[in-house]
Design a protein around this motif. Structure first.
Motif, mmCIF file in Angstrom:
data_model
loop_
_atom_site.group_PDB
_atom_site.id
_atom_site.type_symbol
_atom_site.label_atom_id
_atom_site.label_comp_id
_atom_site.label_asym_id
_atom_site.label_seq_id
_atom_site.Cartn_x
_atom_site.Cartn_y
_atom_site.Cartn_z
ATOM 1 N N GLU A 89 0.828 -1.211 0.000
ATOM 2 C CA GLU A 89 0.000 0.000 0.000
ATOM 3 C C GLU A 89 0.858 1.256 0.000
ATOM 4 O O GLU A 89 0.537 2.245 -0.668
ATOM 5 C CB GLU A 89 -0.940 -0.010 1.205
ATOM 6 C CG GLU A 89 -1.883 1.172 1.263
ATOM 7 C CD GLU A 89 -2.750 1.309 0.029
ATOM 8 O OE1 GLU A 89 -3.090 2.451 -0.328
ATOM 9 O OE2 GLU A 89 -3.079 0.271 -0.600
ATOM 10 N N ASP A 128 -3.151 0.997 10.383
ATOM 11 C CA ASP A 128 -3.381 1.914 9.268
ATOM 12 C C ASP A 128 -2.075 2.606 8.891
ATOM 13 O O ASP A 128 -1.033 2.359 9.503
ATOM 14 C CB ASP A 128 -4.460 2.949 9.624
ATOM 15 C CG ASP A 128 -4.188 3.619 10.968
ATOM 16 O OD1 ASP A 128 -3.004 3.781 11.331
ATOM 17 O OD2 ASP A 128 -5.153 3.977 11.664
ATOM 18 N N LEU A 145 -6.877 10.125 -4.037
ATOM 19 C CA LEU A 145 -7.144 8.768 -3.559
ATOM 20 C C LEU A 145 -8.591 8.353 -3.820
ATOM 21 O O LEU A 145 -8.851 7.205 -4.194
ATOM 22 C CB LEU A 145 -6.817 8.661 -2.072
ATOM 23 C CG LEU A 145 -5.344 8.892 -1.688
ATOM 24 C CD1 LEU A 145 -5.134 8.634 -0.203
ATOM 25 C CD2 LEU A 145 -4.411 8.019 -2.517
ATOM 26 N N TYR A 150 -10.408 4.775 -3.280
ATOM 27 C CA TYR A 150 -10.392 4.789 -1.820
ATOM 28 C C TYR A 150 -11.709 5.380 -1.321
ATOM 29 O O TYR A 150 -12.215 6.364 -1.874
ATOM 30 C CB TYR A 150 -9.233 5.633 -1.296
ATOM 31 C CG TYR A 150 -7.859 5.067 -1.560
ATOM 32 C CD1 TYR A 150 -7.085 4.544 -0.525
ATOM 33 C CD2 TYR A 150 -7.315 5.056 -2.853
ATOM 34 C CE1 TYR A 150 -5.812 4.038 -0.764
ATOM 35 C CE2 TYR A 150 -6.050 4.551 -3.097
ATOM 36 C CZ TYR A 150 -5.300 4.045 -2.059
ATOM 37 O OH TYR A 150 -4.048 3.536 -2.294
ATOM 38 N N LEU A 169 -9.480 6.756 4.932
ATOM 39 C CA LEU A 169 -9.888 6.199 3.651
ATOM 40 C C LEU A 169 -9.465 4.747 3.543
ATOM 41 O O LEU A 169 -8.304 4.404 3.784
ATOM 42 C CB LEU A 169 -9.267 7.004 2.497
ATOM 43 C CG LEU A 169 -9.687 8.475 2.407
ATOM 44 C CD1 LEU A 169 -8.807 9.215 1.400
ATOM 45 C CD2 LEU A 169 -11.144 8.593 2.014
ATOM 46 N N ASN A 171 -8.468 1.551 1.474
ATOM 47 C CA ASN A 171 -7.877 1.356 0.144
ATOM 48 C C ASN A 171 -8.715 0.385 -0.693
ATOM 49 O O ASN A 171 -9.533 -0.374 -0.160
ATOM 50 C CB ASN A 171 -6.427 0.864 0.274
ATOM 51 C CG ASN A 171 -6.328 -0.545 0.848
ATOM 52 O OD1 ASN A 171 -7.236 -1.027 1.507
ATOM 53 N ND2 ASN A 171 -5.209 -1.204 0.580
ATOM 54 N N GLN A 174 -9.143 -3.103 0.293
ATOM 55 C CA GLN A 174 -9.813 -3.238 1.589
ATOM 56 C C GLN A 174 -8.924 -3.927 2.632
ATOM 57 O O GLN A 174 -9.383 -4.739 3.431
ATOM 58 C CB GLN A 174 -11.142 -3.978 1.443
ATOM 59 C CG GLN A 174 -12.157 -3.258 0.555
ATOM 60 C CD GLN A 174 -13.530 -3.895 0.582
ATOM 61 O OE1 GLN A 174 -13.699 -5.038 0.973
ATOM 62 N NE2 GLN A 174 -14.534 -3.137 0.161
#
Length: 385
Positions: A89, A128, A145, A150, A169, A171, A174
Motif C-alpha cells: 500500500e 493503518d 485517492l 479509496y 480512507l 484502500n 480493503q
C-alpha cells in the motif's frame, strides 16, 4: 483464566529487548502459567510478531512445545502478511502522490517500515498508514485517492474540520485505512509539536542500510529522530490519554524503545524536554521515560532519577490493568474524560494563568458539544466497549 501478573509486563519487556540470555528466556517458557501470561499480554498489545522474532533470535523457538511453537508461528504469519500488505500500500500511495507532485511525511508505523526501524517488519503490527500533508495539498491528496477507489468508512465519514486528520480512507483492496493528517497530534497535544516545525525539519528517509530514499521516485519524507520521539510519547500519553487514564500501553512503550535504540545519539533530548515544557506537559514526558527505564532498562540524558512517586504510579497502572476484567475498557475511558478537569490539564489546555473555574466551564462546554454529536458519541462507545 487470566494468567497476567504484575511481573508479566517486566517479563515481556525482557523478552522483547533481547536483554535475556537464551537460557534465561527459555526458563520463562518452561513454566506454563508464566509463558501463557507473556503470550496473552503480547497478543493484547499486538506484540506477538516481535515476541516470536525475539524467541527465534535467541534460538529457543524450537525448544518450546510443538503446540506452543506452532501457535506462535501461525500468529507470526499474520504479522508477516500484514507487513507485506502495508508495504504494498505504501508503494501504491507513493506512486499516486508522485504522479501529482505531492509530498507527504510518513510517520509512526509507516516511517518505521520505510526506515527499517522494525526489523523484521513483522515485529510491528500496523492498523493503518499515517501521512502528514501540507494544508495546501490535503484536499488534493484526498481527491487523488478517492478517484482511485479509496472510500471513507461510513462510521468514520464525519470528521470535524478542526480535527488533525480527515476521514480515514479504505484502500481499494480493503486491507487498510489511510489517514491523511493536517498535523501530527490532536488539538489537545498540538502545542507540543506544531506542523510548521515538522515541515521545517522534515528530512529524507534513510533505511537501516544507510540508503537514503531521496530519489525522484519517492514522494515521502520523514520526521527527524527527535520529532519521532516527541510524537510517540505525546500521542500515547496525551492524545490517547494514557497518562490521565493511568494506562500502560506496552505497544507504544515498545515503539519508543525501538526509536531510542535505533537512533541513540541522533535524538536531541534538550529539544524533546523543551517542547514538552513549553506545552506544560513535562509530567507526561517524565513518566514515559521512567516507564521506559523500568521496563526496558534504557536510560536517556533526561530520564528522571529513581522516584517513589513515579514508581508508585507505574505499579498502580500495571495493577489496574491486571485486575481489570477482559474487555473492561469503558470505565478507564470515562476516567480519562473526567481527568480533563484536573488542574494540570486545565492549565495545559487553556494557559498557565487561566482561571481554574473558567477552565472547568470551558471544558464542560466541550464535553456537552461532544455528547450532542451522535457521530462522536458513537465512536466513543465503539472504541471503549
Amino acid at each position: 483464566m487470566n494468567y497476567l501478573l504484575d511481573q508479566t509486563f517486566y517479563q515481556l519487556a525482557d523478552c522483547l529487548s533481547g536483554r535475556l540470555s537464551s537460557e534465561d528466556m527459555l526458563s520463562l517458557f518452561k513454566v506454563e502459567d508464566t509463558y501463557l501470561g507473556i503470550i496473552e499480554l503480547a497478543n493484547q498489545y499486538w506484540l506477538t510478531g516481535h515476541l516470536v522474532s525475539a524467541l527465534r533470535t535467541a534460538n529457543i523457538l524450537h525448544c518450546l512445545s510443538e503446540e506452543v511453537s506452532s501457535y506462535l508461528q501461525e500468529l507470526e504469519q499474520v504479522y508477516i502478511e500484514r507487513a507485506y500488505q502495508i508495504g504494498q500500500e505504501l508503494s501504491a500511495l507513493n506512486a499516486h502522490f508522485k504522479a501529482q507532485d505531492i509530498t507527504a511525511i510518513a510517520f509512526k508505523g509507516a516511517h518505521a517500515l520505510l526506515a527499517g526501524i522494525s526489523q523484521p517488519a513483522s515485529i510491528r503490527f500496523m492498523k493503518d498508514i499515517d501521512l502528514i500533508l501540507a494544508v495546501e495539498h490535503l484536499e488534493q491528496a484526498q481527491n487523488v485517492l478517492v478517484k482511485r477507489g479509496y472510500v471513507a468508512e461510513e462510521e468514520s465519514a464525519i470528521v470535524e474540520d478542526s480535527h488533525h486528520h480527515v476521514a480515514p480512507l479504505l484502500n481499494p483492496a480493503q486491507t487498510c485505512f489511510v489517514e491523511l493528517h493536517r498535523a501530527p497530534l490532536r488539538d489537545i497535544a498540538h502545542a507540543i509539536l506544531p506542523e510548521s516545525l515538522i515541515w521545517k525539519n522534515a528530512e529524507f528517509i534513510e533505511n537501516n542500510d544507510g540508503q537514503v530514499l531521496n530519489n525522484n521516485a519517492c514522494a515521502f519524507r520523514g520526521l527527524t529522530p527527535t520529532h519521532q520521539v516527541i510524537v510517540c510519547i505525546a500521542h500515547n500519553e496525551i492524545s490517547d490519554r494514557a497518562y490521565d487514564s493511568l494506562h500502560i500501553d506496552m505497544q507504544q512503550i515498545t515503539n519508543l524503545y525501538l526509536l531510542v535504540k535505533s537512533y541513540e545519539q541522533e535524538i536531541d533530548w534538550h529539544e524533546v524536554s523543551t517542547r514538552f515544557q513549553l506545552a506544560n506537559r513535562f509530567y507526561a514526558l517524565e513518566f514515559s521515560l521512567f516507564v521506559l527505564k523500568e521496563l526496558f532498562k534504557i536510560d536517556t540524558p533526561i530520564t528522571p532519577k529513581q522516584s517513589t512517586e513515579l514508581k508508585g504510579r507505574l505499579e498502580r497502572a500495571i495493577k489496574r490493568y491486571v485486575d481489570a476484567k477482559p474487555g473492561s475498557h469503558f470505565l478507564p475511558a470515562v476516567r480519562a474524560q473526567l481527568a480533563m478537569y484536573a488542574k494540570h490539564n486545565i492549565k495545559a489546555n487553556f494557559g498557565e494563568n487561566h482561571s481554574l473555574i473558567l477552565g472547568w466551564v470551558k471544558q464542560f462546554g466541550r464535553h456537552i458539544l461532544q455528547v450532542a454529536n451522535p457521530s462522536l458519541l458513537k465512536r466513543f462507545f465503539d472504541a471503549n466497549r
